[in-house]
Design a protein around this motif. Structure first.
Motif, PDB file in Angstrom:
ATOM      1  N   GLU A 176       5.316   0.331  -6.823  1.00 12.92           N
ATOM      2  CA  GLU A 176       4.293   0.133  -6.002  1.00 12.92           C
ATOM      3  C   GLU A 176       4.936  -0.130  -4.382  1.00 12.92           C
ATOM      4  O   GLU A 176       4.236   0.469  -3.533  1.00 12.92           O
ATOM      5  CB  GLU A 176       3.664  -1.146  -6.387  1.00 12.92           C
ATOM      6  N   ASN A 177       5.978  -0.878  -4.484  1.00  8.77           N
ATOM      7  CA  ASN A 177       6.437  -1.089  -2.997  1.00  8.77           C
ATOM      8  C   ASN A 177       6.725   0.141  -2.293  1.00  8.77           C
ATOM      9  O   ASN A 177       6.568   0.266  -1.063  1.00  8.77           O
ATOM     10  CB  ASN A 177       7.668  -2.158  -3.093  1.00  8.77           C
ATOM     11  N   LEU A 178       7.583   1.049  -3.000  1.00  8.33           N
ATOM     12  CA  LEU A 178       7.865   2.358  -2.248  1.00  8.33           C
ATOM     13  C   LEU A 178       6.840   3.364  -1.946  1.00  8.33           C
ATOM     14  O   LEU A 178       6.980   3.797  -1.083  1.00  8.33           O
ATOM     15  CB  LEU A 178       9.051   3.061  -3.235  1.00  8.33           C
ATOM     16  N   THR A 179       5.922   3.243  -3.086  1.00  6.81           N
ATOM     17  CA  THR A 179       4.744   4.297  -2.682  1.00  6.81           C
ATOM     18  C   THR A 179       3.863   3.818  -1.563  1.00  6.81           C
ATOM     19  O   THR A 179       3.413   4.638  -0.837  1.00  6.81           O
ATOM     20  CB  THR A 179       4.092   4.470  -4.034  1.00  6.81           C
ATOM     21  N   ASP A 180       3.571   2.327  -1.561  1.00  7.56           N
ATOM     22  CA  ASP A 180       2.670   1.862  -0.290  1.00  7.56           C
ATOM     23  C   ASP A 180       3.639   1.810   0.836  1.00  7.56           C
ATOM     24  O   ASP A 180       2.865   1.973   1.945  1.00  7.56           O
ATOM     25  CB  ASP A 180       2.246   0.539  -0.979  1.00  7.56           C
ATOM     26  N   GLN A 181       4.750   1.588   0.762  1.00  5.73           N
ATOM     27  CA  GLN A 181       5.556   1.671   1.988  1.00  5.73           C
ATOM     28  C   GLN A 181       5.554   2.956   2.594  1.00  5.73           C
ATOM     29  O   GLN A 181       5.132   2.959   3.824  1.00  5.73           O
ATOM     30  CB  GLN A 181       7.158   1.402   1.749  1.00  5.73           C
ATOM     31  N   ARG A 182       5.396   3.970   1.803  1.00  5.91           N
ATOM     32  CA  ARG A 182       5.515   5.258   2.643  1.00  5.91           C
ATOM     33  C   ARG A 182       4.005   5.800   2.626  1.00  5.91           C
ATOM     34  O   ARG A 182       3.750   6.445   3.947  1.00  5.91           O
ATOM     35  CB  ARG A 182       6.367   6.250   1.825  1.00  5.91           C
ATOM     36  N   ARG A 183       2.996   5.774   1.765  1.00 12.88           N
ATOM     37  CA  ARG A 183       1.552   6.260   1.802  1.00 12.88           C
ATOM     38  C   ARG A 183       0.399   5.311   2.163  1.00 12.88           C
ATOM     39  O   ARG A 183      -0.692   5.773   2.502  1.00 12.88           O
ATOM     40  CB  ARG A 183       1.537   6.737   0.378  1.00 12.88           C
ATOM     41  N   GLY A 184       0.823   3.931   2.357  1.00  7.07           N
ATOM     42  CA  GLY A 184      -0.118   2.967   2.902  1.00  7.07           C
ATOM     43  C   GLY A 184      -0.636   2.016   1.673  1.00  7.07           C
ATOM     44  O   GLY A 184      -0.558   2.243   0.585  1.00  7.07           O
ATOM     45  N   GLU A 185      -0.866   0.878   2.188  1.00  6.60           N
ATOM     46  CA  GLU A 185      -1.277  -0.334   1.140  1.00  6.60           C
ATOM     47  C   GLU A 185      -2.463   0.003   0.275  1.00  6.60           C
ATOM     48  O   GLU A 185      -3.380   0.717   0.879  1.00  6.60           O
ATOM     49  CB  GLU A 185      -1.532  -1.438   1.874  1.00  6.60           C
ATOM     50  N   GLY A 186      -2.203   0.179  -1.101  1.00  5.49           N
ATOM     51  CA  GLY A 186      -3.195   0.382  -2.185  1.00  5.49           C
ATOM     52  C   GLY A 186      -3.268   1.690  -2.363  1.00  5.49           C
ATOM     53  O   GLY A 186      -4.082   2.100  -3.641  1.00  5.49           O
ATOM     54  N   THR A 187      -2.291   2.471  -1.975  1.00  4.94           N
ATOM     55  CA  THR A 187      -2.297   3.884  -2.559  1.00  4.94           C
ATOM     56  C   THR A 187      -1.557   4.065  -4.026  1.00  4.94           C
ATOM     57  O   THR A 187      -2.386   4.695  -4.735  1.00  4.94           O
ATOM     58  CB  THR A 187      -1.286   4.825  -1.759  1.00  4.94           C
ATOM     59  N   TYR A 188      -0.818   3.104  -4.512  1.00  7.11           N
ATOM     60  CA  TYR A 188      -0.276   3.199  -5.604  1.00  7.11           C
ATOM     61  C   TYR A 188      -1.329   2.839  -6.761  1.00  7.11           C
ATOM     62  O   TYR A 188      -1.491   3.565  -7.751  1.00  7.11           O
ATOM     63  CB  TYR A 188       0.903   2.029  -5.924  1.00  7.11           C
ATOM     64  N   ALA A 189      -2.124   1.932  -6.485  1.00  2.00           N
ATOM     65  CA  ALA A 189      -3.119   1.389  -7.145  1.00  2.00           C
ATOM     66  C   ALA A 189      -4.247   2.426  -7.656  1.00  2.00           C
ATOM     67  O   ALA A 189      -4.482   2.559  -8.459  1.00  2.00           O
ATOM     68  CB  ALA A 189      -3.629  -0.087  -6.933  1.00  2.00           C
ATOM     69  N   THR A 190      -4.234   3.058  -6.485  1.00  2.00           N
ATOM     70  CA  THR A 190      -5.385   4.187  -6.668  1.00  2.00           C
ATOM     71  C   THR A 190      -4.982   5.528  -7.498  1.00  2.00           C
ATOM     72  O   THR A 190      -5.619   5.810  -8.248  1.00  2.00           O
ATOM     73  CB  THR A 190      -6.083   4.643  -5.049  1.00  2.00           C
ATOM     74  N   LEU A 191      -3.755   5.535  -7.190  1.00  5.36           N
ATOM     75  CA  LEU A 191      -2.978   6.682  -8.188  1.00  5.36           C
ATOM     76  C   LEU A 191      -3.132   6.180  -9.618  1.00  5.36           C
ATOM     77  O   LEU A 191      -3.319   7.107 -10.568  1.00  5.36           O
ATOM     78  CB  LEU A 191      -1.573   6.947  -7.473  1.00  5.36           C
ATOM     79  N   LEU A 192      -2.643   5.032 -10.023  1.00  3.54           N
ATOM     80  CA  LEU A 192      -2.972   4.654 -11.275  1.00  3.54           C
ATOM     81  C   LEU A 192      -4.096   4.596 -11.977  1.00  3.54           C
ATOM     82  O   LEU A 192      -4.495   5.073 -12.825  1.00  3.54           O
ATOM     83  CB  LEU A 192      -2.295   3.283 -11.604  1.00  3.54           C
TER      84      LEU A 192
END
Length: 365
Positions: A176-192
Motif C-alpha cells: 500500500e505504501n509504495l503504490t499510494d506513494q507513486r500513484r496517489g492516496e487510496g489507489t491501492y485500496a481501489t486496486l484491491l
C-alpha cells in the motif's frame, strides 16, 4: 573455447506465446467458459504463427506483439511517469487521436498479418471504452489492457465477462505504501477492490509492476505474490524502470540488480506455477538484443505514429497514411536494424533510451 549458441528470436517469441497460453489454460480449468476461450485462442495463436511463417517465406518479418497506446489522457499523475515526462500523457482527450473505427481497422490488419497479442496502453485506456469495445470484436487477438484500475465499473465488468479476449492488467507498485506513494492516496485500496470484483466473477486478469531498485525486494516477496495469488491473479508482468531524467537513474537496474532479479524470477516461477511471470525488457544482453522496432514488437501511439517502443517515442511514419506492414519498413526502423542499434552493447535495460541521441540525430536529418 565455448561457442555461444545463435539466438533464435522467432522460436523464442513463438515458444513464449505458447507457454503463456498453456499456463493460462492450466490456470483456468475451474472456469469452463474461460478455459474454452483459451483453447480457442490457442488455436488462433497457432494460426497466427503459421501466417507469420508464410510472411517470413516471402522475406517479411512480422512480430507476434503490438503495443497500442489508445489514448494519451490519464486521470492520475503518478510520480516519475515516463509518459508524462515526454508529454505523451496529458489531461483531457485531445481531438487529433485515432478514432475507434481507425483502431478497429488496425486490429483487423494485425489479425491478417498474424499478430496474436495487442497490448492496450495509454494514458489510461479505460478512458476509451469505445476502442476497448472495438477490440472485443476481434476474438482471435488477446488484448491485455494496462490500466491503473481506478475506473472499473459494472459496465466494464460485464464487458470482460462477455468478451474473454479482453484481459485487464492492473498496475501496482508493491504494498500500500509504495503504490499510494507513486500513484496517489487510496489507489491501492481501489486496486484491491477491482481485483476482488474480477475474482468474484471468475475473470482472468494480471498485474503490471514497475520494478525499481527501491521496490524489487517487495514485489518479488512471498507476501506480495501470495496476496496476488489469493485474488486469482494469473500473470505478473515486471517492467524495468526506465529513467525519466539523469537524476532518476539510481532507480533503474544496473547489471548487478538485473542479475539478481533474473535469478529471483527463476525461483518465483518454480514456487508459483499457477501464475505466469513475464519480464520486460529482461536482460537484453543475453536474449539477443532489444525486441523493439518490429524485431519482436512495435508501438503505435495515440495519434497513429509507429514507434520502436513506448520508451522510445520517435516516429517518422503514421498508420493513418500507411499500413502496419509498410510501417515496419519505415526509415527509422530500417536504420535501427541496419546500424544494429538494437543489438548494440550497452549498460543493460533499455538500449534505445541509452542510444537516444543517435535516434534523434537520424530524425533531424
Amino acid at each position: 573455447m565455448t561457442v555461444q549458441k545463435q539466438f533464435d528470436l522467432e522460436n523464442y517469441l513463438t515458444t513464449g506465446v505458447e507457454n503463456i497460453v498453456k499456463g493460462a489454460i492450466k490456470a483456468t480449468l475451474k472456469d469452463p467458459k474461460e478455459s474454452a476461450f483459451m483453447v480457442s485462442f490457442a488455436a488462433a495463436s497457432k494460426k497466427g504463427a503459421s501466417r507469420r511463417r508464410q510472411w517470413a517465406d516471402k522475406g517479411e518479418h512480422i512480430p507476434p506483439f503490438l503495443i497500442a497506446s489508445i489514448t494519451s489522457a490519464c486521470n492520475l499523475h503518478c510520480s516519475g511517469c515516463y509518459a508524462r515526462s515526454n508529454e505523451s500523457c496529458v489531461d483531457g482527450l485531445p481531438d487529433c487521436q485515432l478514432t475507434a473505427e481507425q483502431w478497429l481497422a488496425i486490429f483487423l490488419e494485425a489479425r491478417e498479418l498474424g499478430i496474436n497479442f495487442i497490448l492496450l496502453a495509454g494514458g489510461e485506456p479505460f478512458l476509451r471504452r469505445d476502442i476497448i469495445e472495438a477490440a472485443a470484436k476481434v476474438p482471435e487477438i488477446l488484448f491485455p489492457i494496462f490500466t491503473n484500475g481506478t475506473m472499473m465499473d459494472e459496465a466494464y465488468l460485464q464487458l470482460f465477462q462477455q468478451c474473454r479476449n479482453l484481459v485487464p492488467i492492473f498496475s501496482i507498485e508493491g504494498d500500500e505504501n509504495l503504490t499510494d506513494q507513486r500513484r496517489g492516496e487510496g489507489t491501492y485500496a481501489t486496486l484491491l477492490t477491482a481485483m476482488e470484483q474480477m475474482k468474484r466473477r471468475g475473470l482472468l486478469f494480471g498485474t503490471s509492476v514497475t520494478v525499481t531498485t527501491e521496490n524489487k525486494d517487495v514485489v518479488t516477496s512471498p507476501d506480495f505474490l501470495s496476496q496476488l495469488s489469493r485474488f486469482d491473479c494469473k500473470a505478473v508482468i515486471y517492467v524495468e524502470y526506465v529513467p525519466v531524467t539523469e537524476e532518476s537513474r539510481e532507480l533503474a537496474f544496473g547489471d548487478e540488480e538485473r542479475e539478481w532479479f533474473q535469478s529471483k524470477l527463476s525461483a518465483v516461477r518454480e514456487e508459483k506455477p499457477e501464475m505466469v511471470f513475464i519480464s520486460f525488457p529482461g536482460d537484453e544482453k543475453s536474449s539477443g538484443g532489444c525486441l523493439a522496432a518490429g524485431r519482436g514488437f512495435f508501438h503505435i501511439n495515440s495519434h497513429g505514429g509507429a514507434e520502436p517502443c513506448p520508451f522510445s517515442p520517435y516516429s517518422d511514419i503514421n498508420v493513418k497514411e500507411t499500413s502496419l506492414k509498410e510501417a515496419l519498413h519505415s526509415r527509422l526502423f530500417t536504420f535501427l536494424h541496419e546500424q544494429e542499434l538494437l543489438t548494440a552493447d550497452h549498460q543493460g535495460g533499455c538500449v534505445l533510451f541509452e542510444k537516444r541521441e543517435q535516434v534523434e540525430k537520424l530524425l533531424a536529418q
